[in-house]
Design a protein around this motif. Structure first.
Motif, short mmCIF file in Angstrom:
data_model
loop_
_atom_site.label_atom_id
_atom_site.label_comp_id
_atom_site.label_asym_id
_atom_site.label_seq_id
_atom_site.Cartn_x
_atom_site.Cartn_y
_atom_site.Cartn_z
N LYS A 230 95.89 -39.54 -81.99
CA LYS A 230 94.69 -40.37 -81.99
C LYS A 230 93.92 -40.09 -83.27
CE LYS A 230 90.38 -41.07 -79.32
NZ LYS A 230 89.65 -40.66 -78.09
N ALA A 231 93.47 -41.15 -83.94
CA ALA A 231 92.73 -41.01 -85.19
C ALA A 231 91.49 -41.88 -85.15
CB ALA A 231 93.61 -41.39 -86.38
N TYR A 232 90.36 -41.28 -85.47
CA TYR A 232 89.09 -42.01 -85.53
C TYR A 232 88.96 -42.66 -86.91
CZ TYR A 232 87.64 -39.72 -81.21
OH TYR A 232 87.54 -39.29 -79.91
N LEU A 233 88.79 -43.99 -86.92
CA LEU A 233 88.61 -44.70 -88.18
C LEU A 233 87.18 -44.56 -88.67
CD1 LEU A 233 90.61 -47.94 -87.29
CD2 LEU A 233 91.43 -45.84 -88.39
N ASP A 234 86.24 -44.61 -87.73
CA ASP A 234 84.83 -44.36 -88.00
C ASP A 234 84.18 -44.03 -86.67
OD1 ASP A 234 84.31 -46.87 -86.70
OD2 ASP A 234 84.65 -47.90 -88.60
N SER A 235 82.87 -44.02 -86.61
CA SER A 235 82.17 -43.65 -85.38
C SER A 235 82.31 -44.68 -84.28
CB SER A 235 80.68 -43.43 -85.68
OG SER A 235 80.09 -44.63 -86.21
N ALA A 236 82.83 -45.88 -84.60
CA ALA A 236 82.90 -46.96 -83.61
C ALA A 236 84.31 -47.42 -83.32
CB ALA A 236 82.06 -48.15 -84.09
N ALA A 237 85.33 -46.82 -83.93
CA ALA A 237 86.69 -47.31 -83.74
C ALA A 237 87.69 -46.17 -83.85
CB ALA A 237 87.01 -48.40 -84.74
N PHE A 238 88.78 -46.30 -83.08
CA PHE A 238 89.88 -45.35 -83.19
C PHE A 238 91.19 -46.04 -82.85
CE2 PHE A 238 88.32 -44.78 -78.81
CZ PHE A 238 89.49 -44.93 -78.07
N ILE A 239 92.28 -45.46 -83.32
CA ILE A 239 93.62 -45.97 -83.03
C ILE A 239 94.42 -44.86 -82.36
CG2 ILE A 239 93.67 -47.70 -84.86
CD1 ILE A 239 95.26 -45.72 -86.54
N LYS A 240 95.38 -45.27 -81.53
CA LYS A 240 96.25 -44.32 -80.85
C LYS A 240 97.69 -44.80 -80.95
CE LYS A 240 94.83 -42.27 -77.09
NZ LYS A 240 94.39 -42.01 -75.69
#
Length: 294
Positions: A230-240
């Motif tokens: 899991k990686a957070y792109l910014d404070s409002a989005a992430f990808i898994k």
């Protein structure tokens, strides 16, 4: 002098970090919509609906929850599209500190089905124990306990059928929790299934985990393995992303569109059958989930 020990997780939450990483935020089984609202009088409403991409079945429910934080009281009432009426009453830290009483009932008038589950949870420094009595199924009594000390966890679960007078299920688990990682080993299904999981917060923006399961009673030999990140792109989005030893690759993307609105999208690809057309249904899966909360 030893320091006070924190309350360990419950039996079902041993290995939760890895389970959440590999199991949540992948809405590729269909499309779902959920709306949550709250009133000034401590009543919360939730309306949810989902459509299964394989069967095209649509299911939904409406839930009302009243919370009295002063007395530790929570009352929840749910009505589903299958005409199931569910009620739950929770009372925590009222009779004694660390003690929680929980009564959950369900009734399906059309089919004449009913259930009632009585739960008692007690948690203190270094120990978390639960007992559940299923009134109409068996009746069956289930108990589990988790002990924790200095990050180490030891837990066990057993189920006893009162009518038959015998133990019907037992399991055990050990683990270690640290601020940035966790390791857990389970022995489930009467110690016939063994599972090991690992979770690591690599950095504030990246998490990784893996799980391996070996079933001694399975008709096919081998160990089922799944790894994910899991990686957070910014404070409002992430990808898994995750992949298992069967070659199924799953991707998930979650975005907070605005305060109170969250959208998630999921995709599952069978990498071993990328160009196959199956008569039983789609080889690959795609789905979405939208949540509104006020």
């Amino acid at each position: 002098m030893s320091l006070p020990q924190p309350v360990p997780p419950s039996w079902k939450d041993i290995g939760k970090s890895s389970n959440d990483l590999l199991g949540k935020d992948y809405p590729f089984h269909g499309t779902s919509l959920e709306v949550k609202t709250k009133t000034p009088s401590n009543v919360a409403f939730k309306v949810g609906g989902s459509r299964d991409s394989k069967t095209a079945a649509i299911a939904g429910d409406i839930e009302a929850k009243y919370t009295d934080k002063k007395n530790g009281l929570v009352f929840t009432e749910t009505w589903t599209t299958s005409n199931a009426l569910k009620s739950q009453l929770e009372l925590e830290n009222y009779l004694a500190k660390g003690l929680k009483l929980d009564i959950a009932t369900s009734l399906m008038p059309d089919k004449g089905q009913k259930s009632a589950l009585l739960n008692v949870i007690y948690k203190q420094s270094g120990v978390h124990t639960r007992g559940a009595f299923d009134v109409f199924k068996g009746p069956t009594f289930t108990a589990d306990t988790v002990f924790g000390r200095d990050g180490f966890l030891f837990g066990a679960e057993t189920a006893y059928n009162v009518t038959e007078g015998k133990i019907t299920r037992y399991a055990a688990a050990i683990g270690y929790n640290a601020p940035d990682y966790a390791v857990t080993v389970h022995g489930l299904n009467n110690l016939n299934t063994f599972a090991a999981s690992y979770y690591h917060r690599v950095s504030p923006d990246v998490e990784a985990g893996a799980k391996a399961v070996y079933d001694t009673k399975a008709t096919t030999s081998g160990v089922a393995i799944e790894v994910g990140t899991k990686a957070y792109l910014d404070s409002a989005a992430f990808i898994k992303a995750k992949i298992n030893n069967s070659g199924v690759l799953a991707l998930g993307y979650t975005q907070a569109l605005r305060p109170g609105v969250k959208a998630s999208f999921g995709l599952a690809l069978d990498t071993q059958r990328l160009y196959e057309v199956s008569s039983t249904g789609p080889t690959h899966k795609v789905g979405a989930s939208i949540v509104f909360e006020s």
